[in-house]
Design a protein around this motif. Structure first.
Motif, mmCIF file in Angstrom:
data_model
loop_
_atom_site.group_PDB
_atom_site.id
_atom_site.type_symbol
_atom_site.label_atom_id
_atom_site.label_comp_id
_atom_site.label_asym_id
_atom_site.label_seq_id
_atom_site.Cartn_x
_atom_site.Cartn_y
_atom_site.Cartn_z
ATOM 1 N N ASN A 31 0.811 -1.210 0.000
ATOM 2 C CA ASN A 31 0.000 0.000 0.000
ATOM 3 C C ASN A 31 0.850 1.267 0.000
ATOM 4 O O ASN A 31 1.881 1.340 0.653
ATOM 5 C CB ASN A 31 -0.913 -0.025 1.228
ATOM 6 N N ARG A 68 0.233 3.930 1.469
ATOM 7 C CA ARG A 68 0.220 4.615 2.771
ATOM 8 C C ARG A 68 1.544 4.453 3.510
ATOM 9 O O ARG A 68 1.939 5.323 4.268
ATOM 10 C CB ARG A 68 -0.916 4.085 3.634
ATOM 11 N N TYR A 69 2.236 3.352 3.301
ATOM 12 C CA TYR A 69 3.528 3.164 3.949
ATOM 13 C C TYR A 69 4.514 4.239 3.490
ATOM 14 O O TYR A 69 5.270 4.780 4.285
ATOM 15 C CB TYR A 69 4.089 1.775 3.653
ATOM 16 N N LEU A 121 3.663 7.179 2.396
ATOM 17 C CA LEU A 121 3.173 8.440 2.939
ATOM 18 C C LEU A 121 3.630 8.630 4.379
ATOM 19 O O LEU A 121 4.111 9.702 4.758
ATOM 20 C CB LEU A 121 1.648 8.489 2.850
ATOM 21 N N TYR A 122 3.510 7.588 5.201
ATOM 22 C CA TYR A 122 3.976 7.682 6.581
ATOM 23 C C TYR A 122 5.480 7.906 6.647
ATOM 24 O O TYR A 122 5.959 8.682 7.467
ATOM 25 C CB TYR A 122 3.611 6.423 7.377
ATOM 26 N N ASP A 139 -4.443 11.976 6.610
ATOM 27 C CA ASP A 139 -3.281 11.218 6.186
ATOM 28 C C ASP A 139 -2.545 10.584 7.351
ATOM 29 O O ASP A 139 -1.672 9.743 7.138
ATOM 30 C CB ASP A 139 -2.318 12.113 5.413
ATOM 31 N N TRP A 163 -4.379 5.457 10.472
ATOM 32 C CA TRP A 163 -4.011 4.137 9.978
ATOM 33 C C TRP A 163 -5.297 3.350 9.771
ATOM 34 O O TRP A 163 -5.962 2.954 10.708
ATOM 35 C CB TRP A 163 -3.124 3.437 10.991
#
Length: 128
Positions: A66, A68-69, A71-72, A123, A126
């Motif tokens: 994903n 999102r990893y 982004l973090y 953002d 989780w």
């Protein structure tokens, strides 16, 4: 004057030369020991598997994950680097004048605005 210049930058050049020479020589030594048969080469199916913390791999080794990893990770790097900029300012806080205090206030305000923007766009949550 010129001698002082060469002494200062000569040390930097020497450091750069050592920083390039050491890894290069180690790679060449490793290659030579493998070519001469001094380095053992005993591949087994277990040694050739990708490392997955002892868990058997499921699917191929090129799995997509994903976004999102990423982004973090990017958010962490951004905020971490900006917090690092606070350290030198905090060590010299007593000797700084009012302008430096205002300047750091603007910096922290920009930092908080970015944090509020990321929070408002959700953002920082989780979720699957």
């Amino acid at each position: 004057m010129l001698e002082d210049y060469f002494r200062q930058y000569g040390l930097l050049a020497l450091f750069g030369l050592v920083a390039v020479a050491v890894p290069t020589s180690l790679l060449i030594a490793s290659w030579l020991t493998s070519r001469l048969g001094l380095r053992p080469r005993n591949p087994t199916p277990v040694k050739l598997e990708p490392y997955e913390c002892g868990v058997q791999t499921i699917g191929g080794s090129w799995n997509q994950f994903n976004f999102r990893y990423y982004l973090y990770a990017i958010l962490f790097v951004i905020f971490d680097v900006e917090v690092i900029f606070l350290y030198p300012w905090a060590t010299k806080f007593i000797t700084l004048e009012l302008f430096a205090l205002i300047e750091m206030g603007v910096f922290v305000a920009i930092l908080l605005a970015g944090w509020a923007y990321a929070w408002r766009k959700r953002d920082l949550e989780w979720s699957n």
